[in-house]
Design a protein around this motif. Sequence first.
Motif, PDB file in Angstrom:
ATOM      1  N   THR A  20      50.793 -10.963  38.542  1.00 52.15           N
ATOM      2  CA  THR A  20      51.084 -12.076  37.636  1.00 52.15           C
ATOM      3  C   THR A  20      49.879 -13.000  37.586  1.00 52.15           C
ATOM      4  OG1 THR A  20      53.437 -11.995  38.184  1.00 52.15           O
ATOM      5  CG2 THR A  20      52.629 -14.007  37.129  1.00 52.15           C
ATOM      6  N   GLU A  72      57.636 -15.206  26.486  1.00 56.70           N
ATOM      7  CA  GLU A  72      58.847 -14.771  27.194  1.00 56.70           C
ATOM      8  C   GLU A  72      58.613 -14.603  28.696  1.00 56.70           C
ATOM      9  OE1 GLU A  72      61.374 -12.237  23.850  1.00 56.70           O
ATOM     10  OE2 GLU A  72      59.891 -11.213  25.099  1.00 56.70           O
ATOM     11  N   THR A  73      57.378 -14.348  29.087  1.00 51.40           N
ATOM     12  CA  THR A  73      57.071 -14.213  30.519  1.00 51.40           C
ATOM     13  C   THR A  73      57.141 -15.542  31.246  1.00 51.40           C
ATOM     14  OG1 THR A  73      54.676 -14.617  30.322  1.00 51.40           O
ATOM     15  CG2 THR A  73      55.457 -12.356  29.919  1.00 51.40           C
ATOM     16  N   ARG A  74      57.051 -16.624  30.490  1.00 55.18           N
ATOM     17  CA  ARG A  74      57.040 -17.989  31.026  1.00 55.18           C
ATOM     18  C   ARG A  74      55.836 -18.266  31.935  1.00 55.18           C
ATOM     19  NH1 ARG A  74      62.196 -17.188  29.476  1.00 55.18           N
ATOM     20  NH2 ARG A  74      63.269 -19.012  28.607  1.00 55.18           N
ATOM     21  N   LEU A 120      51.453  -6.737  33.786  1.00 56.27           N
ATOM     22  CA  LEU A 120      52.317  -7.629  34.553  1.00 56.27           C
ATOM     23  C   LEU A 120      53.223  -6.874  35.508  1.00 56.27           C
ATOM     24  CD1 LEU A 120      53.230 -10.214  31.775  1.00 56.27           C
ATOM     25  CD2 LEU A 120      51.242 -10.138  33.298  1.00 56.27           C
ATOM     26  N   LYS A 121      53.247  -5.553  35.401  1.00 57.91           N
ATOM     27  CA  LYS A 121      53.983  -4.759  36.384  1.00 57.91           C
ATOM     28  C   LYS A 121      53.253  -4.733  37.722  1.00 57.91           C
ATOM     29  CE  LYS A 121      55.866  -1.705  32.801  1.00 57.91           C
ATOM     30  NZ  LYS A 121      55.866  -0.315  32.257  1.00 57.91           N
ATOM     31  N   LEU A 148      50.894  -6.074  28.091  1.00 61.66           N
ATOM     32  CA  LEU A 148      51.758  -6.701  29.092  1.00 61.66           C
ATOM     33  C   LEU A 148      52.133  -5.746  30.208  1.00 61.66           C
ATOM     34  CD1 LEU A 148      52.004  -8.772  26.680  1.00 61.66           C
ATOM     35  CD2 LEU A 148      54.263  -9.300  27.611  1.00 61.66           C
TER      36      LEU A 148
END
Length: 346
Positions: free
Chosen positions: A122, A144-146, A118-119, A115
């Motif tokens: 997206t 949790e990232t939706r 994702l920094k 993950l």
Amino acid sequence: MNHTYIIGEIGQNHNGSVDLAKLIVDLVSRPVHEDAFNLDLRPMDAVKMTKRDLNEELTDSQMNRPYDSPNSFGRTYGEHRAKLELTDEEHFEVYRHAKSLGLDFVETLCSPGCLSLLKLFTPDRLKVASRDLTNLPLLEAMAETRIPIILSTGMAGQKELDDALEVITRYHDQIAILHCVSQYPTAPDNLNLLTITYLKRHYGQYTIGFSDHTIGIAAPVAAVALGAEIVEKHITIDRRMKGTDQQGSLGPDGVNRMIRDIRLTERWMGREELYIEPAVAAARVKLERSVATRHDLQPGDVIREEDLHLLSPGDGYKWADRGQVIGRQVKNFVPRNELIYPKDLL
């Protein structure tokens, strides 16, 4: 007309090269033309990459085992896997290239450490590989990232799928479920495409699709006919290249043919009713049969059924309408083996 969301899976077919990954993206974005009806067809919708964190991948003994294979990129399996990994920044570079060509970008994340991507960006969707459907901590971290999530069922039964959905739906319901069989390539008797209709019936609140590991392009096309809304297929620049997935992937010509046939299938499906297509009107007039004379009919003759048979073209009375002819008087002379029209009757 339904639109099928087609994902070209790059997987590890980039062989550790960001430039090769971008070439595959170029392949996916190519326009597709159907010559017979002069149709410009929509290309693939998305490409998919896979990110692994080798610290969370295999046991030390598996990572250190010798890997002696024609497709090996390293002395050990760990070295092989490391050679095939792109950095977060390289994934970002491929993402930007895909976006510049109007494609969505899907990312398979194989562990929570992945993950970190994702920094930088997206993805439009996150993918859960079949092997990780039971990796509930990973599913929770991804949910949790939706970001919308795609699940593959290649190694799962109903319980495993339900458990995964229970975790993800705590956070959102933007979920797609892809029927999949994790056999490479998948044998014909093992594919069971009717699972797609099962999923649509029992999990229809989600998007249902198909992740394909068969040889060729027939299975994705059949899946679309069964209602698959997403199709995922491995793609490559050259099936003869080194790599375990290359031979089971589609090369440039296969990609073009699969897109063509899926897009045509979308048009083929039409609507669920029986009707006469206006496009067949000319053929109907030319080929259907109408009520015709068995022998010459003179003015004043009263028409009997034995005076009649059927001949083309189809612009006269149909046999079901012969009651409108039988018992009528002939107005105009009608030669043998010619159609009878309203103008010929009193």
